[in-house]
Design a protein around this motif. Structure first.
Motif, PDB file in Angstrom:
ATOM      1  N   SER A 136      46.675  34.520  50.258  1.00 28.29           N
ATOM      2  CA  SER A 136      46.477  33.079  50.332  1.00 28.29           C
ATOM      3  C   SER A 136      45.273  32.668  49.505  1.00 28.29           C
ATOM      4  O   SER A 136      44.197  33.275  49.588  1.00 28.29           O
ATOM      5  CB  SER A 136      46.265  32.667  51.798  1.00 28.29           C
ATOM      6  OG  SER A 136      45.816  31.337  51.879  1.00 28.29           O
ATOM      7  N   VAL A 137      45.443  31.623  48.708  1.00 23.61           N
ATOM      8  CA  VAL A 137      44.363  31.219  47.802  1.00 23.61           C
ATOM      9  C   VAL A 137      43.108  30.826  48.569  1.00 23.61           C
ATOM     10  O   VAL A 137      41.981  31.004  48.072  1.00 23.61           O
ATOM     11  CB  VAL A 137      44.845  30.053  46.900  1.00 23.61           C
ATOM     12  CG1 VAL A 137      45.086  28.783  47.729  1.00 23.61           C
ATOM     13  CG2 VAL A 137      43.846  29.780  45.778  1.00 23.61           C
ATOM     14  N   ASP A 138      43.253  30.329  49.797  1.00 25.54           N
ATOM     15  CA  ASP A 138      42.097  29.928  50.596  1.00 25.54           C
ATOM     16  C   ASP A 138      41.199  31.109  50.951  1.00 25.54           C
ATOM     17  O   ASP A 138      40.019  30.922  51.258  1.00 25.54           O
ATOM     18  CB  ASP A 138      42.547  29.251  51.899  1.00 25.54           C
ATOM     19  CG  ASP A 138      43.216  27.914  51.644  1.00 25.54           C
ATOM     20  OD1 ASP A 138      42.998  27.357  50.556  1.00 25.54           O
ATOM     21  OD2 ASP A 138      43.954  27.436  52.520  1.00 25.54           O
ATOM     22  N   LEU A 139      41.773  32.319  50.932  1.00 24.46           N
ATOM     23  CA  LEU A 139      41.019  33.503  51.335  1.00 24.46           C
ATOM     24  C   LEU A 139      40.521  34.316  50.151  1.00 24.46           C
ATOM     25  O   LEU A 139      39.918  35.370  50.336  1.00 24.46           O
ATOM     26  CB  LEU A 139      41.883  34.392  52.255  1.00 24.46           C
ATOM     27  CG  LEU A 139      42.470  33.718  53.493  1.00 24.46           C
ATOM     28  CD1 LEU A 139      43.221  34.738  54.344  1.00 24.46           C
ATOM     29  CD2 LEU A 139      41.375  33.049  54.319  1.00 24.46           C
ATOM     30  N   GLN A 140      40.789  33.844  48.936  1.00 22.92           N
ATOM     31  CA  GLN A 140      40.348  34.560  47.744  1.00 22.92           C
ATOM     32  C   GLN A 140      38.834  34.428  47.564  1.00 22.92           C
ATOM     33  O   GLN A 140      38.233  33.396  47.877  1.00 22.92           O
ATOM     34  CB  GLN A 140      41.036  33.971  46.509  1.00 22.92           C
ATOM     35  CG  GLN A 140      42.542  34.105  46.501  1.00 22.92           C
ATOM     36  CD  GLN A 140      42.997  35.452  45.961  1.00 22.92           C
ATOM     37  OE1 GLN A 140      42.174  36.303  45.636  1.00 22.92           O
ATOM     38  NE2 GLN A 140      44.285  35.647  45.858  1.00 22.92           N
ATOM     39  N   ALA A 141      38.231  35.466  47.006  1.00 20.90           N
ATOM     40  CA  ALA A 141      36.791  35.442  46.759  1.00 20.90           C
ATOM     41  C   ALA A 141      36.409  34.284  45.832  1.00 20.90           C
ATOM     42  O   ALA A 141      35.358  33.650  46.011  1.00 20.90           O
ATOM     43  CB  ALA A 141      36.333  36.768  46.165  1.00 20.90           C
ATOM     44  N   ASN A 142      37.254  33.987  44.838  1.00 23.39           N
ATOM     45  CA  ASN A 142      36.991  32.862  43.943  1.00 23.39           C
ATOM     46  C   ASN A 142      36.864  31.553  44.719  1.00 23.39           C
ATOM     47  O   ASN A 142      35.932  30.770  44.518  1.00 23.39           O
ATOM     48  CB  ASN A 142      38.124  32.720  42.927  1.00 23.39           C
ATOM     49  CG  ASN A 142      37.876  33.513  41.656  1.00 23.39           C
ATOM     50  OD1 ASN A 142      36.754  33.841  41.329  1.00 23.39           O
ATOM     51  ND2 ASN A 142      38.943  33.826  40.947  1.00 23.39           N
ATOM     52  N   THR A 143      37.834  31.304  45.604  1.00 23.60           N
ATOM     53  CA  THR A 143      37.844  30.061  46.386  1.00 23.60           C
ATOM     54  C   THR A 143      36.630  29.985  47.292  1.00 23.60           C
ATOM     55  O   THR A 143      35.991  28.927  47.426  1.00 23.60           O
ATOM     56  CB  THR A 143      39.126  29.969  47.232  1.00 23.60           C
ATOM     57  OG1 THR A 143      40.258  30.078  46.378  1.00 23.60           O
ATOM     58  CG2 THR A 143      39.190  28.664  48.007  1.00 23.60           C
ATOM     59  N   ILE A 144      36.291  31.104  47.919  1.00 27.53           N
ATOM     60  CA  ILE A 144      35.165  31.133  48.850  1.00 27.53           C
ATOM     61  C   ILE A 144      33.847  30.905  48.111  1.00 27.53           C
ATOM     62  O   ILE A 144      32.975  30.163  48.585  1.00 27.53           O
ATOM     63  CB  ILE A 144      35.160  32.454  49.634  1.00 27.53           C
ATOM     64  CG1 ILE A 144      36.357  32.452  50.611  1.00 27.53           C
ATOM     65  CG2 ILE A 144      33.858  32.670  50.382  1.00 27.53           C
ATOM     66  CD1 ILE A 144      36.668  33.782  51.228  1.00 27.53           C
ATOM     67  N   ALA A 145      33.701  31.507  46.936  1.00 24.41           N
ATOM     68  CA  ALA A 145      32.487  31.290  46.141  1.00 24.41           C
ATOM     69  C   ALA A 145      32.360  29.814  45.757  1.00 24.41           C
ATOM     70  O   ALA A 145      31.269  29.223  45.839  1.00 24.41           O
ATOM     71  CB  ALA A 145      32.512  32.166  44.896  1.00 24.41           C
ATOM     72  N   ALA A 146      33.475  29.206  45.342  1.00 22.52           N
ATOM     73  CA  ALA A 146      33.455  27.796  44.955  1.00 22.52           C
ATOM     74  C   ALA A 146      33.139  26.902  46.153  1.00 22.52           C
ATOM     75  O   ALA A 146      32.358  25.946  46.047  1.00 22.52           O
ATOM     76  CB  ALA A 146      34.794  27.403  44.338  1.00 22.52           C
TER      77      ALA A 146
END
Length: 342
Positions: free
Chosen positions: A181-191
């Motif tokens: 899930s995109v919500d759980l990606q490191a990229n999303t979390i960093a942003a």
């Protein structure tokens, strides 16, 4: 204070029970933001009738505000929770566990929140709030902060808010994406962390798991290499910890490697490395992102994980010996303490 608590437990145990109940109500409302009475009752395992009395009392004390949208905590309520947190941890018996785990592994700090984040979404939110609080206290100005993915880290991001120090920081993913899930990606979390904290971010648009050929090919790309070197400037890493076999499935590790991990006794995964019971590294994933030597050079390594089934995995990572701070929950801490005792 401890002596007085022991006396109260003997003479007026009902008073302490009421205190625990009211703390639990306030804490759940704090992490929820706004919540209705029926939802709250279900979350804390109470009835609406019993909860009504507690809510009215807390409202009369100026700790809660109630309107058509639901219940929310007041600023007085927020301050009270901060002030009584050490006392409540004593009531739940968590202070002794924090010190036992901290001293056993030479950590700078251990934070244990009440509950089981596997069973309670509210406990997971509180785990995130505690993790965000630790980050705010330890961050330095103009720091690069690397973060991993996962549901617990997503809660940390949601609970973060701006501080003067964080506004000058960069947030970066520690590794590539897992394809979940995109919500759980490191990229999303960093942003998300950057937006919540008022800071800046860089993203790494590559998959987490790469074969050697793909890995070498990506390193020829100037943009990827530039982001990779920027990530390696991180002086703080905030990461989750998972069960080895669960993470192997999520990362789509090939059957041969998975079977090898099982044979060798892999228990834990953190930042793409798999650990056995003693904390020995059994396997590392080839990926563009932080390497284990980067972790060794960090100023601050914060591990955040909880849930009854995570105790053994957390313990394996602690035995590896490069954590500075552990943020976990009561259920995982109970398992860790039991394993240390045995």
């Amino acid at each position: 204070m401890r002596d007085m608590l022991d006396i109260q437990k003997l003479l007026v145990p009902d008073l302490l029970d009421s205190m625990k109940k009211r703390y639990t109500v306030l804490q759940h409302i704090l992490v929820s933001g706004v919540v209705g009475r029926r939802t709250l009752a279900a979350s804390i395992g109470s009835t609406e009738r019993v909860l009504r009395g507690e809510v009215e009392f807390l409202k009369e004390q100026g700790l809660l505000q109630i309107d058509a949208s639901g219940m929310r905590i007041t600023e007085d309520g927020r301050l009270l929770l901060e002030q009584i947190e050490p006392l409540v941890k004593d009531l739940f018996g968590l202070t002794d566990w924090e010190e036992r785990i901290r001293s056993r592994f030479g950590l700078k700090q251990v934070v244990i929140v009440p509950g089981d984040s596997e069973a309670s979404p509210h406990t997971k939110k509180e785990l995130g709030r505690a993790g965000a609080s630790v980050m705010r206290k330890l961050v330095k100005e103009e720091e690069v902060i690397a973060v991993t993915g996962g549901s617990t880290m997503a809660e940390v991001a949601n609970q973060l808010n701006a501080t003067a120090s964080m506004k000058s920081c960069w947030f970066v993913p520690a590794r590539g994406g897992l394809g979940e899930s995109v919500d759980l990606q490191a990229n999303t979390i960093a942003a998300t962390m950057a937006k919540k904290a008022g800071g800046r971010y860089r993203l790494l648009h590559v998959p987490d798991h790469l074969n050697d050929e793909a890995y070498q090919s990506l390193l020829q790309d100037d943009h990827i290499t530039e982001v990779f070197h920027f990530i390696r400037k991180a002086r703080m890493v905030v990461h989750g910890m998972g069960d080895a076999m669960v993470m192997a499935r999520r990362r789509k590790v090939d059957p041969e490697t998975t079977a090898s991990l099982q044979r060798e006794g892999a228990l834990a995964e953190a930042f793409g490395y798999y650990f056995d019971r003693s904390g020995r590294i059994l396997h590392k994933m080839p990926t563009v992102g932080l390497r284990i030597e980067d972790i060794h050079d960090m100023d601050t390594v914060i591990g955040i994980a909880g849930g009854r089934g995570k105790g053994e995995a957390i313990l394996a990572v602690l035995r590896y010996g490069h954590e500075d701070v552990l943020v976990t929950d009561e259920a995982a801490a109970a398992e860790i303490v039991q394993l240390l005792s045995s």
